[in-house]
Design a protein around this motif. Structure first.
Motif, PDB file in Angstrom:
ATOM      1  N   PHE A 127       0.830  -1.201   0.000  1.00 33.14           N
ATOM      2  CA  PHE A 127       0.000   0.000   0.000  1.00 33.14           C
ATOM      3  C   PHE A 127       0.866   1.252   0.000  1.00 33.14           C
ATOM      4  O   PHE A 127       2.052   1.197   0.279  1.00 33.14           O
ATOM      5  CB  PHE A 127      -0.958   0.003   1.204  1.00 33.14           C
ATOM      6  N   ILE A 128       0.241   2.355  -0.348  1.00 30.62           N
ATOM      7  CA  ILE A 128       0.919   3.651  -0.295  1.00 30.62           C
ATOM      8  C   ILE A 128       0.496   4.332   1.003  1.00 30.62           C
ATOM      9  O   ILE A 128      -0.694   4.440   1.280  1.00 30.62           O
ATOM     10  CB  ILE A 128       0.500   4.544  -1.494  1.00 30.62           C
ATOM     11  N   CYS A 129       1.478   4.754   1.778  1.00 26.99           N
ATOM     12  CA  CYS A 129       1.160   5.430   3.035  1.00 26.99           C
ATOM     13  C   CYS A 129       0.421   6.729   2.751  1.00 26.99           C
ATOM     14  O   CYS A 129       0.878   7.559   1.972  1.00 26.99           O
ATOM     15  CB  CYS A 129       2.450   5.717   3.804  1.00 26.99           C
ATOM     16  N   GLU A 130      -0.727   6.887   3.394  1.00 26.77           N
ATOM     17  CA  GLU A 130      -1.522   8.094   3.159  1.00 26.77           C
ATOM     18  C   GLU A 130      -1.020   9.286   3.959  1.00 26.77           C
ATOM     19  O   GLU A 130      -1.505  10.389   3.821  1.00 26.77           O
ATOM     20  CB  GLU A 130      -2.998   7.819   3.478  1.00 26.77           C
ATOM     21  N   HIS A 131      -0.033   9.027   4.810  1.00 28.77           N
ATOM     22  CA  HIS A 131       0.533  10.132   5.589  1.00 28.77           C
ATOM     23  C   HIS A 131       1.752  10.742   4.899  1.00 28.77           C
ATOM     24  O   HIS A 131       1.854  11.947   4.755  1.00 28.77           O
ATOM     25  CB  HIS A 131       0.886   9.670   6.992  1.00 28.77           C
ATOM     26  N   CYS A 132       2.695   9.891   4.463  1.00 22.72           N
ATOM     27  CA  CYS A 132       3.933  10.429   3.887  1.00 22.72           C
ATOM     28  C   CYS A 132       4.143  10.027   2.429  1.00 22.72           C
ATOM     29  O   CYS A 132       5.102  10.460   1.811  1.00 22.72           O
ATOM     30  CB  CYS A 132       5.136  10.018   4.742  1.00 22.72           C
ATOM     31  N   GLY A 133       3.273   9.176   1.886  1.00 18.99           N
ATOM     32  CA  GLY A 133       3.376   8.818   0.475  1.00 18.99           C
ATOM     33  C   GLY A 133       4.378   7.720   0.174  1.00 18.99           C
ATOM     34  O   GLY A 133       4.615   7.369  -0.981  1.00 18.99           O
ATOM     35  N   ASN A 134       4.973   7.153   1.204  1.00 22.29           N
ATOM     36  CA  ASN A 134       5.925   6.054   1.056  1.00 22.29           C
ATOM     37  C   ASN A 134       5.193   4.811   0.529  1.00 22.29           C
ATOM     38  O   ASN A 134       4.086   4.526   0.950  1.00 22.29           O
ATOM     39  CB  ASN A 134       6.526   5.777   2.445  1.00 22.29           C
ATOM     40  N   SER A 135       5.813   4.081  -0.387  1.00 23.25           N
ATOM     41  CA  SER A 135       5.163   2.842  -0.809  1.00 23.25           C
ATOM     42  C   SER A 135       5.667   1.709   0.071  1.00 23.25           C
ATOM     43  O   SER A 135       6.858   1.485   0.215  1.00 23.25           O
ATOM     44  CB  SER A 135       5.377   2.573  -2.294  1.00 23.25           C
ATOM     45  N   VAL A 136       4.727   1.024   0.709  1.00 25.44           N
ATOM     46  CA  VAL A 136       5.037   0.051   1.741  1.00 25.44           C
ATOM     47  C   VAL A 136       4.787  -1.356   1.229  1.00 25.44           C
ATOM     48  O   VAL A 136       3.750  -1.635   0.638  1.00 25.44           O
ATOM     49  CB  VAL A 136       4.160   0.306   2.989  1.00 25.44           C
ATOM     50  N   LYS A 137       5.769  -2.214   1.457  1.00 28.78           N
ATOM     51  CA  LYS A 137       5.589  -3.609   1.109  1.00 28.78           C
ATOM     52  C   LYS A 137       4.957  -4.308   2.298  1.00 28.78           C
ATOM     53  O   LYS A 137       5.545  -4.384   3.376  1.00 28.78           O
ATOM     54  CB  LYS A 137       6.955  -4.255   0.808  1.00 28.78           C
ATOM     55  N   LYS A 150       8.244   4.154   7.675  1.00 24.64           N
ATOM     56  CA  LYS A 150       8.952   5.416   7.584  1.00 24.64           C
ATOM     57  C   LYS A 150       8.398   6.451   8.568  1.00 24.64           C
ATOM     58  O   LYS A 150       9.137   7.066   9.316  1.00 24.64           O
ATOM     59  CB  LYS A 150       8.841   5.945   6.154  1.00 24.64           C
ATOM     60  N   CYS A 151       7.096   6.632   8.588  1.00 19.28           N
ATOM     61  CA  CYS A 151       6.507   7.626   9.492  1.00 19.28           C
ATOM     62  C   CYS A 151       5.725   6.970  10.622  1.00 19.28           C
ATOM     63  O   CYS A 151       5.293   7.645  11.543  1.00 19.28           O
ATOM     64  CB  CYS A 151       5.621   8.593   8.712  1.00 19.28           C
ATOM     65  N   LEU A 152       5.551   5.647  10.533  1.00 26.71           N
ATOM     66  CA  LEU A 152       4.890   4.830  11.560  1.00 26.71           C
ATOM     67  C   LEU A 152       3.387   5.090  11.718  1.00 26.71           C
ATOM     68  O   LEU A 152       2.780   4.671  12.689  1.00 26.71           O
ATOM     69  CB  LEU A 152       5.605   4.954  12.919  1.00 26.71           C
ATOM     70  N   TRP A 153       2.807   5.808  10.764  1.00 29.15           N
ATOM     71  CA  TRP A 153       1.355   5.978  10.769  1.00 29.15           C
ATOM     72  C   TRP A 153       0.737   4.753  10.123  1.00 29.15           C
ATOM     73  O   TRP A 153       1.385   4.027   9.359  1.00 29.15           O
ATOM     74  CB  TRP A 153       0.948   7.205   9.956  1.00 29.15           C
ATOM     75  N   SER A 154      -0.526   4.517  10.405  1.00 27.66           N
ATOM     76  CA  SER A 154      -1.245   3.498   9.653  1.00 27.66           C
ATOM     77  C   SER A 154      -2.693   3.934   9.531  1.00 27.66           C
ATOM     78  O   SER A 154      -3.035   5.077   9.832  1.00 27.66           O
ATOM     79  CB  SER A 154      -1.106   2.118  10.297  1.00 27.66           C
ATOM     80  N   LYS A 155      -3.522   3.031   9.110  1.00 28.32           N
ATOM     81  CA  LYS A 155      -4.902   3.366   8.860  1.00 28.32           C
ATOM     82  C   LYS A 155      -5.798   2.433   9.659  1.00 28.32           C
ATOM     83  O   LYS A 155      -5.504   1.243   9.782  1.00 28.32           O
ATOM     84  CB  LYS A 155      -5.173   3.201   7.356  1.00 28.32           C
ATOM     85  N   HIS A 156      -6.870   2.958  10.206  1.00 30.15           N
ATOM     86  CA  HIS A 156      -7.754   2.159  11.051  1.00 30.15           C
ATOM     87  C   HIS A 156      -8.651   1.270  10.190  1.00 30.15           C
ATOM     88  O   HIS A 156      -9.761   1.649   9.844  1.00 30.15           O
ATOM     89  CB  HIS A 156      -8.594   3.108  11.925  1.00 30.15           C
TER      90      HIS A 156
END
Ligand code: ZN
Ligand code: ZN
Length: 104
Positions: free
Chosen positions: A12-22, A32-38
């Protein structure tokens, strides 16, 4: 309902920092920013309809592990997830410092 952990591998693409996460199937937070989505009621089930962003607010040490405490900005629900080796440790330290500042 005995199976609380379901493996669900997705990128997914992090909606906080735009990093693409495997995705590795268990964590859905951004290393990278340690945010996630509920999106989970239990880790990996993707059954939560909230969809709010989960802000990392604190870090706790538990034995040899670090637990990241995230709070949903939409519904204020708190979650604890294990900090994994792929996570940016500088960011973990920043969160610790931020939570210390808040309590001074
Ligand atoms: Zn991110
Ligand atoms: Zn929520």
């Amino acid at each position: 309902m005995s199976l609380k952990f379901k493996k669900n591998v997705e990128d997914f693409i992090c909606e906080h920092c735009g990093n693409s996460v495997k995705g590795n199937g268990f964590t859905n937070h951004c290393p990278k920013c340690l945010w996630s989505k509920h999106v989970d009621v239990f880790p990996g089930d993707r059954l939560e309809a909230c969809g709010g962003m989960m802000e990392p607010i604190n870090v706790e040490k538990k034995g040899n592990d670090y637990m990241l405490i995230q709070q949903c900005v939409a519904c204020a629900k708190e979650f604890r997830i294990k900090v994994s080796q792929e996570d940016d440790f500088d960011e973990v330290i920043k969160i610790v410092k931020k939570s210390v500042d808040k309590h001074l």
